[in-house]
Design a protein around this motif. Structure first.
Motif, mmCIF file in Angstrom:
data_model
loop_
_atom_site.group_PDB
_atom_site.id
_atom_site.type_symbol
_atom_site.label_atom_id
_atom_site.label_comp_id
_atom_site.label_asym_id
_atom_site.label_seq_id
_atom_site.Cartn_x
_atom_site.Cartn_y
_atom_site.Cartn_z
ATOM 1 N N SER A 216 -3.311 10.455 -11.026
ATOM 2 C CA SER A 216 -2.029 10.609 -11.693
ATOM 3 C C SER A 216 -1.833 12.091 -12.020
ATOM 4 O O SER A 216 -2.790 12.764 -12.432
ATOM 5 C CB SER A 216 -1.979 9.791 -12.985
ATOM 6 O OG SER A 216 -0.753 10.028 -13.650
ATOM 7 N N PRO A 217 -0.611 12.610 -11.877
ATOM 8 C CA PRO A 217 -0.371 14.003 -12.223
ATOM 9 C C PRO A 217 -0.277 14.238 -13.733
ATOM 10 O O PRO A 217 -0.149 15.385 -14.169
ATOM 11 C CB PRO A 217 0.958 14.309 -11.525
ATOM 12 C CG PRO A 217 1.651 13.003 -11.476
ATOM 13 C CD PRO A 217 0.560 11.982 -11.291
ATOM 14 N N ASN A 218 -0.347 13.180 -14.538
ATOM 15 C CA ASN A 218 -0.306 13.338 -15.987
ATOM 16 C C ASN A 218 -1.508 14.150 -16.449
ATOM 17 O O ASN A 218 -2.564 14.152 -15.818
ATOM 18 C CB ASN A 218 -0.282 11.969 -16.675
ATOM 19 C CG ASN A 218 0.987 11.198 -16.335
ATOM 20 O OD1 ASN A 218 2.039 11.783 -16.099
ATOM 21 N ND2 ASN A 218 0.890 9.888 -16.294
ATOM 22 N N LYS A 219 -1.384 14.841 -17.579
ATOM 23 C CA LYS A 219 -2.429 15.747 -18.066
ATOM 24 C C LYS A 219 -3.802 15.092 -18.168
ATOM 25 O O LYS A 219 -4.808 15.701 -17.855
ATOM 26 C CB LYS A 219 -2.041 16.327 -19.423
ATOM 27 C CG LYS A 219 -0.992 17.386 -19.351
ATOM 28 C CD LYS A 219 -0.749 18.014 -20.696
ATOM 29 C CE LYS A 219 0.302 19.095 -20.601
ATOM 30 N NZ LYS A 219 0.494 19.786 -21.870
ATOM 31 N N ASN A 220 -3.842 13.828 -18.622
ATOM 32 C CA ASN A 220 -5.132 13.152 -18.791
ATOM 33 C C ASN A 220 -5.615 12.465 -17.507
ATOM 34 O O ASN A 220 -6.670 11.853 -17.493
ATOM 35 C CB ASN A 220 -5.067 12.138 -19.933
ATOM 36 C CG ASN A 220 -4.106 10.997 -19.672
ATOM 37 O OD1 ASN A 220 -3.466 10.920 -18.630
ATOM 38 N ND2 ASN A 220 -3.997 10.103 -20.635
ATOM 39 N N GLY A 221 -4.844 12.565 -16.440
ATOM 40 C CA GLY A 221 -5.238 11.977 -15.164
ATOM 41 C C GLY A 221 -5.008 10.481 -15.061
ATOM 42 O O GLY A 221 -5.366 9.863 -14.068
ATOM 43 N N LYS A 222 -4.400 9.890 -16.095
ATOM 44 C CA LYS A 222 -4.136 8.448 -16.106
ATOM 45 C C LYS A 222 -2.633 8.193 -16.120
ATOM 46 O O LYS A 222 -1.870 8.907 -16.768
ATOM 47 C CB LYS A 222 -4.764 7.790 -17.333
ATOM 48 C CG LYS A 222 -6.266 7.860 -17.342
ATOM 49 C CD LYS A 222 -6.816 7.168 -18.567
ATOM 50 C CE LYS A 222 -8.335 7.246 -18.592
ATOM 51 N NZ LYS A 222 -8.893 6.589 -19.769
ATOM 52 N N ILE B 252 3.889 6.589 -13.696
ATOM 53 C CA ILE B 252 4.231 5.488 -14.605
ATOM 54 C C ILE B 252 4.109 4.166 -13.861
ATOM 55 O O ILE B 252 4.593 4.034 -12.737
ATOM 56 C CB ILE B 252 5.680 5.642 -15.128
ATOM 57 C CG1 ILE B 252 5.854 6.978 -15.843
ATOM 58 C CG2 ILE B 252 6.045 4.485 -16.050
ATOM 59 C CD1 ILE B 252 7.298 7.359 -16.101
ATOM 60 N N ILE B 253 3.487 3.161 -14.520
ATOM 61 C CA ILE B 253 3.332 1.830 -13.922
ATOM 62 C C ILE B 253 3.741 0.770 -14.938
ATOM 63 O O ILE B 253 3.254 0.789 -16.071
ATOM 64 C CB ILE B 253 1.877 1.566 -13.486
ATOM 65 C CG1 ILE B 253 1.397 2.633 -12.502
ATOM 66 C CG2 ILE B 253 1.742 0.163 -12.891
ATOM 67 C CD1 ILE B 253 -0.091 2.585 -12.219
ATOM 68 N N HIS B 254 4.599 -0.168 -14.525
ATOM 69 C CA HIS B 254 4.963 -1.330 -15.335
ATOM 70 C C HIS B 254 4.671 -2.579 -14.506
ATOM 71 O O HIS B 254 5.135 -2.684 -13.372
ATOM 72 C CB HIS B 254 6.435 -1.321 -15.717
ATOM 73 C CG HIS B 254 6.804 -0.208 -16.637
ATOM 74 N ND1 HIS B 254 8.053 -0.092 -17.174
ATOM 75 C CD2 HIS B 254 6.108 0.835 -17.125
ATOM 76 C CE1 HIS B 254 8.114 0.978 -17.949
ATOM 77 N NE2 HIS B 254 6.931 1.566 -17.918
ATOM 78 N N VAL B 255 3.922 -3.504 -15.089
ATOM 79 C CA VAL B 255 3.620 -4.764 -14.415
ATOM 80 C C VAL B 255 4.046 -5.898 -15.331
ATOM 81 O O VAL B 255 3.640 -5.951 -16.491
ATOM 82 C CB VAL B 255 2.107 -4.896 -14.096
ATOM 83 C CG1 VAL B 255 1.820 -6.242 -13.466
ATOM 84 C CG2 VAL B 255 1.645 -3.766 -13.195
ATOM 85 N N VAL C 72 0.869 -1.170 0.000
ATOM 86 C CA VAL C 72 0.000 0.000 0.000
ATOM 87 C C VAL C 72 0.909 1.223 0.000
ATOM 88 O O VAL C 72 1.768 1.364 0.870
ATOM 89 C CB VAL C 72 -0.932 0.016 1.233
ATOM 90 C CG1 VAL C 72 -1.748 1.290 1.268
ATOM 91 C CG2 VAL C 72 -1.830 -1.212 1.235
ATOM 92 N N ILE C 73 0.704 2.105 -0.994
ATOM 93 C CA ILE C 73 1.522 3.303 -1.129
ATOM 94 C C ILE C 73 0.636 4.519 -0.872
ATOM 95 O O ILE C 73 -0.327 4.748 -1.600
ATOM 96 C CB ILE C 73 2.151 3.400 -2.536
ATOM 97 C CG1 ILE C 73 2.992 2.156 -2.826
ATOM 98 C CG2 ILE C 73 2.984 4.671 -2.659
ATOM 99 C CD1 ILE C 73 3.404 2.001 -4.273
ATOM 100 N N THR C 74 0.951 5.261 0.181
ATOM 101 C CA THR C 74 0.228 6.495 0.457
ATOM 102 C C THR C 74 1.048 7.660 -0.075
ATOM 103 O O THR C 74 2.274 7.623 -0.054
ATOM 104 C CB THR C 74 -0.040 6.673 1.963
ATOM 105 O OG1 THR C 74 1.197 6.587 2.662
ATOM 106 C CG2 THR C 74 -0.983 5.602 2.483
ATOM 107 N N GLY C 75 0.370 8.673 -0.577
ATOM 108 C CA GLY C 75 1.048 9.790 -1.203
ATOM 109 C C GLY C 75 1.299 9.495 -2.667
ATOM 110 O O GLY C 75 0.847 8.485 -3.208
ATOM 111 N N ASN C 76 2.021 10.395 -3.322
ATOM 112 C CA ASN C 76 2.320 10.247 -4.749
ATOM 113 C C ASN C 76 3.725 9.717 -4.944
ATOM 114 O O ASN C 76 4.620 10.016 -4.159
ATOM 115 C CB ASN C 76 2.199 11.601 -5.458
ATOM 116 C CG ASN C 76 0.790 12.129 -5.433
ATOM 117 O OD1 ASN C 76 -0.166 11.385 -5.598
ATOM 118 N ND2 ASN C 76 0.652 13.421 -5.209
ATOM 119 N N CYS C 77 3.913 8.941 -6.022
ATOM 120 C CA CYS C 77 5.246 8.471 -6.394
ATOM 121 C C CYS C 77 5.435 8.669 -7.891
ATOM 122 O O CYS C 77 4.474 8.854 -8.635
ATOM 123 C CB CYS C 77 5.460 7.013 -5.991
ATOM 124 S SG CYS C 77 4.363 5.828 -6.775
#
Length: 129
Positions: free
Chosen positions: A107-113, A92-95, A68-73
């Motif tokens: 997400s802080p990206n412009k589109n929110g994703k 950014i997420i890689h699985v 569980v990650i609280t805050g932004n990364c």
């Protein structure tokens, strides 16, 4: 499919015995450009809580891990089987691996994703409300 899971679990166990369980706040730089902090979670059957400040790159390797990650990364990279991550904010997420995934709320990206890449059976990245 079974061989793939066995390979992933074998890789996770090999990494478990060759790396520390949790390394926090290692400074990583490429040339003269600092990329922030890297947090590594490695092992099997772990439950971890991480408080992020926005600059962290979080790497999770192994099997049967819940984080569980609280805050932004900055980024989350998951490699292994049966890894579940719940994050608040991420760019950014890689699985990679079987039955592993990340859910996030913003997400802080412009589109929110988050920018994402997923490979492996039953693996996912999902934005939740």
């Amino acid at each position: 499919m079974k061989n793939f899971k066995k390979t992933i679990v074998g890789l996770a166990l090999a990494l478990l015995f060759t790396t520390p369980l949790l390394t926090k706040a290692q400074k990583v730089s490429t040339g003269t450009q600092e990329t922030g902090e890297t947090i590594n979670v490695t092992g099997s059957s772990l439950n971890k809580n991480i408080e992020a400040t926005g600059k962290e790159d979080i790497n999770i390797v192994g099997s049967s891990i819940n984080v569980v990650i609280t805050g932004n990364c900055n980024s989350i990279k998951v490699t292994g089987a049966g890894i579940k991550v719940k994050a608040q904010g991420v760019k950014i997420i890689h699985v990679q691996g079987a039955d592993s995934g990340v859910t996030y709320t913003s997400s802080p990206n412009k589109n929110g994703k988050a920018i994402s890449r997923v490979s492996g059976a039953a693996s996912y990245v999902t934005k939740i409300k």
